[in-house]
Every structure is written in C-alpha cells, then in structure tokens.
Design a protein around this motif. Sequence first.
Motif, PDB file in Angstrom:
ATOM      1  N   LYS A   1       0.815  -1.223   0.000  1.00  0.00           N
ATOM      2  CA  LYS A   1       0.000   0.000   0.000  1.00  0.00           C
ATOM      3  C   LYS A   1       0.846   1.270   0.000  1.00  0.00           C
ATOM      4  O   LYS A   1       0.366   2.319  -0.414  1.00  0.00           O
ATOM      5  CB  LYS A   1      -0.945   0.001   1.199  1.00  0.00           C
ATOM      6  CG  LYS A   1      -2.051  -1.028   1.086  1.00  0.00           C
ATOM      7  CD  LYS A   1      -3.111  -0.831   2.146  1.00  0.00           C
ATOM      8  CE  LYS A   1      -4.269  -1.812   1.966  1.00  0.00           C
ATOM      9  NZ  LYS A   1      -5.321  -1.622   2.992  1.00  0.00           N
ATOM     10  N   GLY A   2       2.075   1.171   0.482  1.00  0.00           N
ATOM     11  CA  GLY A   2       2.925   2.346   0.411  1.00  0.00           C
ATOM     12  C   GLY A   2       3.621   2.673   1.709  1.00  0.00           C
ATOM     13  O   GLY A   2       3.442   1.991   2.734  1.00  0.00           O
ATOM     14  N   THR A   3       4.422   3.739   1.654  1.00  0.00           N
ATOM     15  CA  THR A   3       5.243   4.154   2.783  1.00  0.00           C
ATOM     16  C   THR A   3       5.185   5.663   2.931  1.00  0.00           C
ATOM     17  O   THR A   3       5.133   6.396   1.931  1.00  0.00           O
ATOM     18  CB  THR A   3       6.714   3.725   2.572  1.00  0.00           C
ATOM     19  OG1 THR A   3       6.765   2.310   2.437  1.00  0.00           O
ATOM     20  CG2 THR A   3       7.592   4.155   3.740  1.00  0.00           C
ATOM     21  N   SER A   4       5.199   6.125   4.175  1.00  0.00           N
ATOM     22  CA  SER A   4       5.263   7.557   4.479  1.00  0.00           C
ATOM     23  C   SER A   4       6.468   7.791   5.384  1.00  0.00           C
ATOM     24  O   SER A   4       6.616   7.146   6.420  1.00  0.00           O
ATOM     25  CB  SER A   4       3.985   8.024   5.182  1.00  0.00           C
ATOM     26  OG  SER A   4       4.104   9.378   5.589  1.00  0.00           O
ATOM     27  N   VAL A   5       7.355   8.704   4.956  1.00  0.00           N
ATOM     28  CA  VAL A   5       8.543   9.054   5.739  1.00  0.00           C
ATOM     29  C   VAL A   5       8.392  10.500   6.195  1.00  0.00           C
ATOM     30  O   VAL A   5       8.148  11.388   5.370  1.00  0.00           O
ATOM     31  CB  VAL A   5       9.829   8.900   4.904  1.00  0.00           C
ATOM     32  CG1 VAL A   5      11.052   9.201   5.760  1.00  0.00           C
ATOM     33  CG2 VAL A   5       9.920   7.510   4.311  1.00  0.00           C
ATOM     34  N   THR A   6       8.524  10.734   7.497  1.00  0.00           N
ATOM     35  CA  THR A   6       8.367  12.075   8.052  1.00  0.00           C
ATOM     36  C   THR A   6       9.675  12.515   8.695  1.00  0.00           C
ATOM     37  O   THR A   6      10.216  11.828   9.561  1.00  0.00           O
ATOM     38  CB  THR A   6       7.244  12.113   9.108  1.00  0.00           C
ATOM     39  OG1 THR A   6       6.024  11.680   8.495  1.00  0.00           O
ATOM     40  CG2 THR A   6       7.069  13.527   9.648  1.00  0.00           C
ATOM     41  N   VAL A   7      10.174  13.654   8.238  1.00  0.00           N
ATOM     42  CA  VAL A   7      11.380  14.255   8.807  1.00  0.00           C
ATOM     43  C   VAL A   7      10.970  15.552   9.493  1.00  0.00           C
ATOM     44  O   VAL A   7      10.277  16.379   8.899  1.00  0.00           O
ATOM     45  CB  VAL A   7      12.430  14.552   7.718  1.00  0.00           C
ATOM     46  CG1 VAL A   7      13.686  15.147   8.335  1.00  0.00           C
ATOM     47  CG2 VAL A   7      12.763  13.297   6.937  1.00  0.00           C
ATOM     48  N   SER A   8      11.385  15.737  10.738  1.00  0.00           N
ATOM     49  CA  SER A   8      11.046  16.960  11.473  1.00  0.00           C
ATOM     50  C   SER A   8      12.318  17.693  11.852  1.00  0.00           C
ATOM     51  O   SER A   8      13.326  17.073  12.206  1.00  0.00           O
ATOM     52  CB  SER A   8      10.228  16.634  12.718  1.00  0.00           C
ATOM     53  OG  SER A   8      11.016  15.917  13.650  1.00  0.00           O
ATOM     54  N   PHE A   9      12.289  19.032  11.765  1.00  0.00           N
ATOM     55  CA  PHE A   9      13.387  19.892  12.185  1.00  0.00           C
ATOM     56  C   PHE A   9      12.832  20.984  13.101  1.00  0.00           C
ATOM     57  O   PHE A   9      11.700  21.447  12.899  1.00  0.00           O
ATOM     58  CB  PHE A   9      14.058  20.569  10.984  1.00  0.00           C
ATOM     59  CG  PHE A   9      14.688  19.636  10.012  1.00  0.00           C
ATOM     60  CD1 PHE A   9      15.879  18.999  10.320  1.00  0.00           C
ATOM     61  CD2 PHE A   9      14.104  19.386   8.775  1.00  0.00           C
ATOM     62  CE1 PHE A   9      16.484  18.136   9.413  1.00  0.00           C
ATOM     63  CE2 PHE A   9      14.697  18.531   7.870  1.00  0.00           C
ATOM     64  CZ  PHE A   9      15.886  17.900   8.195  1.00  0.00           C
ATOM     65  N   PRO A  10      13.603  21.454  14.081  1.00  0.00           N
ATOM     66  CA  PRO A  10      13.169  22.606  14.888  1.00  0.00           C
ATOM     67  C   PRO A  10      13.027  23.830  13.988  1.00  0.00           C
ATOM     68  O   PRO A  10      13.896  24.109  13.153  1.00  0.00           O
ATOM     69  CB  PRO A  10      14.305  22.775  15.902  1.00  0.00           C
ATOM     70  CG  PRO A  10      15.026  21.471  15.927  1.00  0.00           C
ATOM     71  CD  PRO A  10      14.888  20.897  14.555  1.00  0.00           C
ATOM     72  N   ILE A  11      11.926  24.549  14.145  1.00  0.00           N
ATOM     73  CA  ILE A  11      11.680  25.713  13.294  1.00  0.00           C
ATOM     74  C   ILE A  11      12.483  26.903  13.800  1.00  0.00           C
ATOM     75  O   ILE A  11      12.824  27.001  14.989  1.00  0.00           O
ATOM     76  CB  ILE A  11      10.170  26.037  13.265  1.00  0.00           C
ATOM     77  CG1 ILE A  11       9.838  26.879  12.036  1.00  0.00           C
ATOM     78  CG2 ILE A  11       9.732  26.761  14.541  1.00  0.00           C
ATOM     79  CD1 ILE A  11       8.356  26.970  11.741  1.00  0.00           C
ATOM     80  N   TYR A  12      12.807  27.801  12.884  1.00  0.00           N
ATOM     81  CA  TYR A  12      13.554  29.011  13.240  1.00  0.00           C
ATOM     82  C   TYR A  12      12.803  30.226  12.699  1.00  0.00           C
ATOM     83  O   TYR A  12      12.545  30.333  11.515  1.00  0.00           O
ATOM     84  CB  TYR A  12      14.951  28.968  12.625  1.00  0.00           C
ATOM     85  CG  TYR A  12      15.757  30.222  12.861  1.00  0.00           C
ATOM     86  CD1 TYR A  12      16.000  31.114  11.818  1.00  0.00           C
ATOM     87  CD2 TYR A  12      16.260  30.500  14.121  1.00  0.00           C
ATOM     88  CE1 TYR A  12      16.739  32.264  12.029  1.00  0.00           C
ATOM     89  CE2 TYR A  12      17.008  31.647  14.337  1.00  0.00           C
ATOM     90  CZ  TYR A  12      17.246  32.530  13.294  1.00  0.00           C
ATOM     91  OH  TYR A  12      17.989  33.666  13.516  1.00  0.00           O
ATOM     92  N   LYS A  13      12.401  31.141  13.582  1.00  0.00           N
ATOM     93  CA  LYS A  13      11.684  32.363  13.229  1.00  0.00           C
ATOM     94  C   LYS A  13      10.516  32.083  12.291  1.00  0.00           C
ATOM     95  O   LYS A  13      10.546  32.434  11.118  1.00  0.00           O
ATOM     96  CB  LYS A  13      12.623  33.378  12.580  1.00  0.00           C
ATOM     97  CG  LYS A  13      13.544  34.075  13.554  1.00  0.00           C
ATOM     98  CD  LYS A  13      14.286  35.193  12.860  1.00  0.00           C
ATOM     99  CE  LYS A  13      15.169  35.959  13.847  1.00  0.00           C
ATOM    100  NZ  LYS A  13      15.905  37.054  13.199  1.00  0.00           N
TER     101      LYS A  13
END
Length: 586
Positions: free
Chosen positions: A555-567
């Motif tokens: 059915k598929g794959t979901s990859v989530t990358v998170s970074f701390p936001i700046y301003k």
Amino acid sequence: MPSLSKTRTLASLLCFFLSLATLSSELSAEDSSTWHSGKRVISVGADYNFPPYEFAGEDGEPTGYTVELTKAIAEVMGVHVEIEMADWQSILKGLHSGHFDILQGIAYSDERAQNILFSSPHSIINYSIFARKNSPSIDDVSQLKNKEVMIQNASIMHEYLLDNNIQAVIIPVKTHEEALRLLASGKHDYALTANSPSLYLSKEMKLNNIHAIASPISGQRLSYGALQKNEELIAIFNEGLAILRNTGQQQKIHEKWFGALQQSSFPWKELGLYAAYIIIALLLAIGAIGIWNAMLRKEVEKRSSQLKAQQEQLIQADKMASLGVLVSGVAHEINNPTGLLMLNLPILKSAWEDALPYLAQYAKEDPNFSLAGLRFDRLSQELPYLLDEMDQSTLRIRNIVNDLKDFAREEPNEITQEVNLNEVVSTAIRLVDTTIRNTTDDFELYLDKRNPIIIGSAQRVEQVIINLIINACDAVEKRTEAIRVTTTQSLDEKEVLLVIEDEGRGIDPANILRLTDPFFTTKREQGGTGLGLSVSSAIIKAHHGTLAFDSELNKGTSVTVSFPIYKPNDAMEGTFINTVHSEPSI
C-alpha cells in the motif's frame, strides 16, 4: 456513372486534399527534426566501424562506448538524440555541412579548433604503428618516410602526417578494419591506427600475423565536437559528462566496453588488489561487529521485555560509536597508502614512457630481451594498460573510502545557516527530475506558504531529501502509483515537517526498526550498500531532528522528517501551494 465535369471536380478536390496532406507531412517532418515527445532532437554523427567506441551492431543499430555515453547524457539532460552512422570522412563532412549537430568521438587538434568547439574529453586514445610480424621495427614516425602507410581517411593521424611533413606514402582507407585486413594480407608496409579499435578488430578477425611495433605519438583527446554556432550543445554535453562522472555512470560504461581489453595476467596487477583486500577485511570486521551486536540484542531481549526498548537504544548508540571510530580510523589508514599510489603511479607511468625508447633500442639489438619474464614486445603493449588499470582501481578505493567517511563523520560547525526548506526541496527535486519522470505519472508537490526556515546545512539537508525521494521511486512498481512530497509545520509551529509518501510496495514490518542500521539493505542485488538511510539519519540527528517511517505492505510508505523551526513567518496564512499531477513541478 457520374458525368465528366463531376469527375473532374472530384479529381480536383482529391488533388487539393493530397496537397494539404503533403504540406502537413512536410511541416510535421520539419517539426520532428527539432522536437520529439517534447524534447529537443540532436542529430549525432558516429563512425560505423570504430569498435569498441562506436560501431554498427549485428542488428545494424549503433552501439559501443560513446553510443551508450551519448544516450546516458541525453537521459540526464532531458534531450532526444538520433545517432546516424557512416564512414569517418562522411560524418566529418556532415558536421561542416550542417547535416549533423554534433559528433560524439572527434579528436582535438588546434587546426580543428579553429572551426569546431570541443567538449571536455571523455576518452584518451593512443595510436600505434602496426606491422606484420616479420617487418623491421621502427621507433619514430620519421622512419615512415617513403613507406606505404595506411591511415583512416580524414582522421587525426591523416592530418598529423600531412601537417608534420612525414613524407610517407599515405594510403587512405575508410576504416581501421580495412587497414588491418590489408596489412595482414601482405599489402603495403604499415598501418597507423588507434590501439583499442585495432586490438578489438584483430581479435574479432583473428589476425595473428600483425602487431603494434611502436607508439611514438602521444595520446589524443576524444571529445564531443560541434560547429561554433552550436555552442549551447557543447554546454549540454559538458554538463551531462560532469553528471555521469560524478555519479560513476561513465566509469561503469567504460568498464563494460574496455574491461576485457584491459585484462592481463602480469603480476603487477596484484598491487592494485592490495587495497581491495583491505576493504574486504574492513567489511568483514564491520560484519563481525554487526553479528556481535545482533547476538547481544537477543540476549537483552531474554532478560526483560520492559527494558527491551531502552537496551536496544543503548546498543544502537554503542554500535554507531564503534562503527564511527572504526571506519574513521581505518579510512585514514587506507587513505595513506592510497594517496601514495595516486602520487606514485603517474611518476611510474612517466618513468616507463621515458625509458621506453632506450628499452626499445636495446630490444632491437637483442631480440630475446625480456623483463619480468616477459618478452619486451609483449611487455611494451601490456604495461600501459596495467598502469591505467592500477590507477583506476586506486580511484575506486578512494571513492569507497570517501563513502565510508561520509557515513562516520560528525557534522561540523557548518550547521549554522538559515535554510529555507521549500527552496532546498525544490532544488532536490530538480536534481532527480529525470528519475521521477521515469518512475511515475502521478507526482505531487505541496510547499508551505509560510516558507519555513531551519538552522542547518542546505547541502546536507538536500542530500537527505534526494536519498528519500530516490528510495520512494525505487519502491514504486507501476507508473500509476503516486509519489507526494509535502512541507508543513506542526500544530504548535515549533517544528517543520517534511513528508515523502509513495504508493509502492511498502516495507516488511520486521525491517522497520533496522532501516537506519548501517549496511542493512533490501536492494543488495541492485547494488545497494545500506549506507543511504544511515547517513541520512546521522545528518537529521545532527540537525536536532527526527526521522520516522510508517508503512504497509503493498500500500505504500510515508517518511516524516522533522526539524526545529527558526523564526516562523506569521505574515502569511495557509498551508499548501503548487499542486501538480502527472509531472513534477520544479
């Protein structure tokens, strides 16, 4: 039966429609000469009998090293090429007359450069004087004076003999094959032809009574060549060559066509294998560490299910630290002898070339003269190939070591830039545009209107995005399966999220926890090393981010990358822009 006037009227109408059809066909033909399926068409001229560089195969279609190189450049640069083959004199005239846009294997000379623009060279080709085995040896082209010498008509060697007033009796022939066949049959005195095509053709035609007796002319650069009005074509092919070199694809094509010619049993070849043995030992050591960690992980699982997650994290951290120290140390130790090889091999090659005239003179006086147990005439033919092979092997060792160092390195202080994630995503998609187009007809890109900013290294983040998109393309098995790339922000606006989804084959649940393990890959047979996600995970961690996978088989794959936001930019509302179906928007 219709009347005569009606018949004439019908005939007139028929002629009118036939004229329209002919005009339409001519217009279509004119258009197709420039564009094909939305891509620019480039007419490429090639020699029909210059193997293994370019020649007509058994089916009559163009094949060979430069043919595959041209098609690979066309693919990465998004153009369409039509390769037409003829004898060399005809295709050179065809370039000047405008019949061809570009030639794919033309040797450089200052005289030619007055009218022709050349790309950076894709090959260095050496020329030798070939003779029958009972012929006297010669050391210099000046000794060809008054001798009947066969030359490919209009070739660089034809120009060389004329420009340098060698005063040989020049016998122009259409192809190298014709020159060698005539020489083997007893016609004329010598043939001045290219080494690789001559060796290839001699083997194919089983010509055992001719051999190379001297190589008095320095190597010639083979490049793409176009008239000065087509300067943009040279730019296209230069850029394509650079991409193929950097990705290693040019080297793979070269090894496919020239590997067999470069094989030799000479003992010095073993020197080029020593570094390979070191790499094998390194991989065995890393494999032993992986086995040890796997056994330790099983032991921890037996002790307590409650401590399982914590213990696995500790083991993984210890493993990464051990691998980092091991890889960095061993890579440094490998680089030292590799550097010496890269420094010394050109010196050794230059020394051989300087000593060759003296050795040839000595061999002329002593027909039984040999070195390292090999007759000099054989050694003089094989040693240049051995030195080049050792040089290429050294470069491959260096590239492998650089990949391992990339895996192990800690991120430096360069992670201090303000990076617009939308811009980095757009750049990454442009770089893999061809791969995406060749994979799916349903690509969607959503970019956050608020232009999220993070602190980091744009180049390293781009590397992560390219790797994840290529993985998504590899997972897709049908062109109808979609790939989506999204940038957005978390609900509390403290994190920037990059989500890459595909409708491909999915990931086995048993493999989810091992995806970022070094050297773990499900694409080993396709050449995967298992370092891609490991390196990506290390880059994300250095940016204080996280990497998460969600997948379901078939059915598929979901990859989530998170970074701390700046301003975060509060001036704009909304979430997504630029939705594109069927083709990537870049």
